[in-house]
Design a protein around this motif. Structure first.
Motif, PDB file in Angstrom:
ATOM      1  N   TRP A 285       0.548  -1.476   0.656  1.00 58.90           N
ATOM      2  CA  TRP A 285       0.434   0.144  -0.186  1.00 58.90           C
ATOM      3  C   TRP A 285       0.814   0.824   0.248  1.00 58.90           C
ATOM      4  O   TRP A 285       0.842   2.393  -0.310  1.00 58.90           O
ATOM      5  CB  TRP A 285      -0.549   0.535   0.810  1.00 58.90           C
ATOM      6  CG  TRP A 285      -0.073  -0.160   2.482  1.00 58.90           C
ATOM      7  CD1 TRP A 285       0.669  -0.942   3.404  1.00 58.90           C
ATOM      8  CD2 TRP A 285       0.106   1.136   3.324  1.00 58.90           C
ATOM      9  NE1 TRP A 285       0.628  -0.779   4.335  1.00 58.90           N
ATOM     10  CE2 TRP A 285       0.965   1.119   4.878  1.00 58.90           C
ATOM     11  CE3 TRP A 285      -0.156   2.349   2.904  1.00 58.90           C
ATOM     12  CZ2 TRP A 285       0.877   1.503   5.273  1.00 58.90           C
ATOM     13  CZ3 TRP A 285       0.163   3.605   3.570  1.00 58.90           C
ATOM     14  CH2 TRP A 285       1.405   3.143   5.363  1.00 58.90           C
TER      15      TRP A 285
ATOM     16  N   SER B  60       4.926   8.852   1.865  1.00 64.15           N
ATOM     17  CA  SER B  60       3.706   7.894   2.189  1.00 64.15           C
ATOM     18  C   SER B  60       4.740   8.275   3.455  1.00 64.15           C
ATOM     19  O   SER B  60       5.971   7.699   3.344  1.00 64.15           O
ATOM     20  CB  SER B  60       3.194   6.867   1.765  1.00 64.15           C
ATOM     21  OG  SER B  60       3.883   5.884   1.714  1.00 64.15           O
TER      22      SER B  60
ATOM     23  N   GLU C 249      -6.279  -5.496   6.841  1.00 61.76           N
ATOM     24  CA  GLU C 249      -6.182  -4.540   5.847  1.00 61.76           C
ATOM     25  C   GLU C 249      -5.756  -3.128   6.299  1.00 61.76           C
ATOM     26  O   GLU C 249      -6.512  -2.777   6.843  1.00 61.76           O
ATOM     27  CB  GLU C 249      -7.293  -4.428   5.031  1.00 61.76           C
ATOM     28  CG  GLU C 249      -8.492  -6.141   5.115  1.00 61.76           C
ATOM     29  CD  GLU C 249     -10.056  -5.583   4.335  1.00 61.76           C
ATOM     30  OE1 GLU C 249     -10.200  -4.399   3.600  1.00 61.76           O
ATOM     31  OE2 GLU C 249     -10.613  -6.959   4.839  1.00 61.76           O
TER      32      GLU C 249
ATOM     33  N   HIS D 285      -5.818   0.127   4.769  1.00 55.34           N
ATOM     34  CA  HIS D 285      -6.733   0.680   4.406  1.00 55.34           C
ATOM     35  C   HIS D 285      -7.686   1.343   5.272  1.00 55.34           C
ATOM     36  O   HIS D 285      -8.069   2.011   5.380  1.00 55.34           O
ATOM     37  CB  HIS D 285      -7.017   0.960   3.225  1.00 55.34           C
ATOM     38  CG  HIS D 285      -5.679   1.770   2.004  1.00 55.34           C
ATOM     39  ND1 HIS D 285      -5.450   0.850   1.660  1.00 55.34           N
ATOM     40  CD2 HIS D 285      -5.702   2.336   1.597  1.00 55.34           C
ATOM     41  CE1 HIS D 285      -4.683   0.960  -0.137  1.00 55.34           C
ATOM     42  NE2 HIS D 285      -4.661   2.246   0.816  1.00 55.34           N
ATOM     43  N   LYS D 286      -7.972  -0.545   6.137  1.00 53.74           N
ATOM     44  CA  LYS D 286      -9.306  -0.377   6.541  1.00 53.74           C
ATOM     45  C   LYS D 286      -8.808  -0.310   8.032  1.00 53.74           C
ATOM     46  O   LYS D 286      -9.682   0.711   8.605  1.00 53.74           O
ATOM     47  CB  LYS D 286     -10.195  -1.743   6.326  1.00 53.74           C
ATOM     48  CG  LYS D 286     -11.207  -2.138   7.102  1.00 53.74           C
ATOM     49  CD  LYS D 286     -11.944  -3.252   6.780  1.00 53.74           C
ATOM     50  CE  LYS D 286     -13.744  -3.286   7.805  1.00 53.74           C
ATOM     51  NZ  LYS D 286     -13.905  -4.592   8.014  1.00 53.74           N
TER      52      LYS D 286
ATOM     53  N   MET E 188      -8.400   4.030   8.632  1.00 51.72           N
ATOM     54  CA  MET E 188      -9.670   4.188   8.512  1.00 51.72           C
ATOM     55  C   MET E 188     -10.119   4.628  10.584  1.00 51.72           C
ATOM     56  O   MET E 188     -10.571   5.248  10.205  1.00 51.72           O
ATOM     57  CB  MET E 188     -10.738   3.832   7.663  1.00 51.72           C
ATOM     58  CG  MET E 188     -10.227   4.194   6.447  1.00 51.72           C
ATOM     59  SD  MET E 188     -10.663   6.417   6.359  1.00 51.72           S
ATOM     60  CE  MET E 188     -11.979   6.580   5.955  1.00 51.72           C
TER      61      MET E 188
END
Length: 168
Positions: free
Chosen positions: A33, A38, A84, A86-87, A90
């Motif tokens: 990711w 980043s 995960e 990205h999850k 968030m």
């Protein structure tokens, strides 16, 4: 996590466990990711201030990572219940993880309090130093060097005051 051996005073070997760079530890495929520019780190151990990319990241982010590792070790699941990236990011930026004692039963309340203090969302509410974290963990059942207690939790290691001996 690393285990380092050394010779003990009686000629036997002792081991020492060290935890370091938890935020950069990765499972296979976990780094996919990342992109140029980043931040670096594994979201599952990342402190909220790292996820939001603030410039106010200090040693308390490492305390959060240790709290997340303790949570995972005792509960058997990651604090946000997902691998995960990205999850996880968030959830990390928007809500606290489920309470440790809601996902793992029979955890001593004092241990839950330490993990929650290590994983406090605002850094100013978090345990400030590794020394303080150690002082708060030391008297708990299962802590190395702790005095034996009656009926320790099955989720924590049994109390011991002797170093681990490795074969020569």
């Amino acid at each position: 996590v690393g285990v380092k051996g050394r010779r003990g005073a009686k000629g036997g070997a002792e081991s020492e466990v060290k935890v370091g760079d938890c935020g950069d530890a990765e499972l296979e495929g976990d780094g996919a990711w990342r992109q140029a520019g980043s931040f670096s780190g594994a979201p599952r151990f990342m402190a909220p201030e790292q996820a939001s990319r603030t410039s106010d990241v200090d040693a308390r982010a490492d305390i959060y990572a240790v709290g997340a590792i303790l949570y995972n070790m005792v509960a058997g699941v990651m604090p946000y219940g997902t691998h995960e990236p990205h999850k996880t990011l968030m959830l990390l930026m928007t809500e606290p993880p489920p309470a440790l004692d809601s996902v793992a039963k029979d955890i001593p309340p004092a241990f839950v309090e330490v993990v929650e203090a290590a994983m406090a969302r605002p850094p100013e509410d978090r345990i400030a130093t590794a020394a303080e974290l150690g002082r708060r963990l030391e008297p708990l059942p299962g802590a190395v060097g702790a005095a034996p207690r009656a009926a320790p939790s099955t989720h924590l290691a049994p109390p011991t005051t002797t170093p681990v001996q490795l074969p020569a």
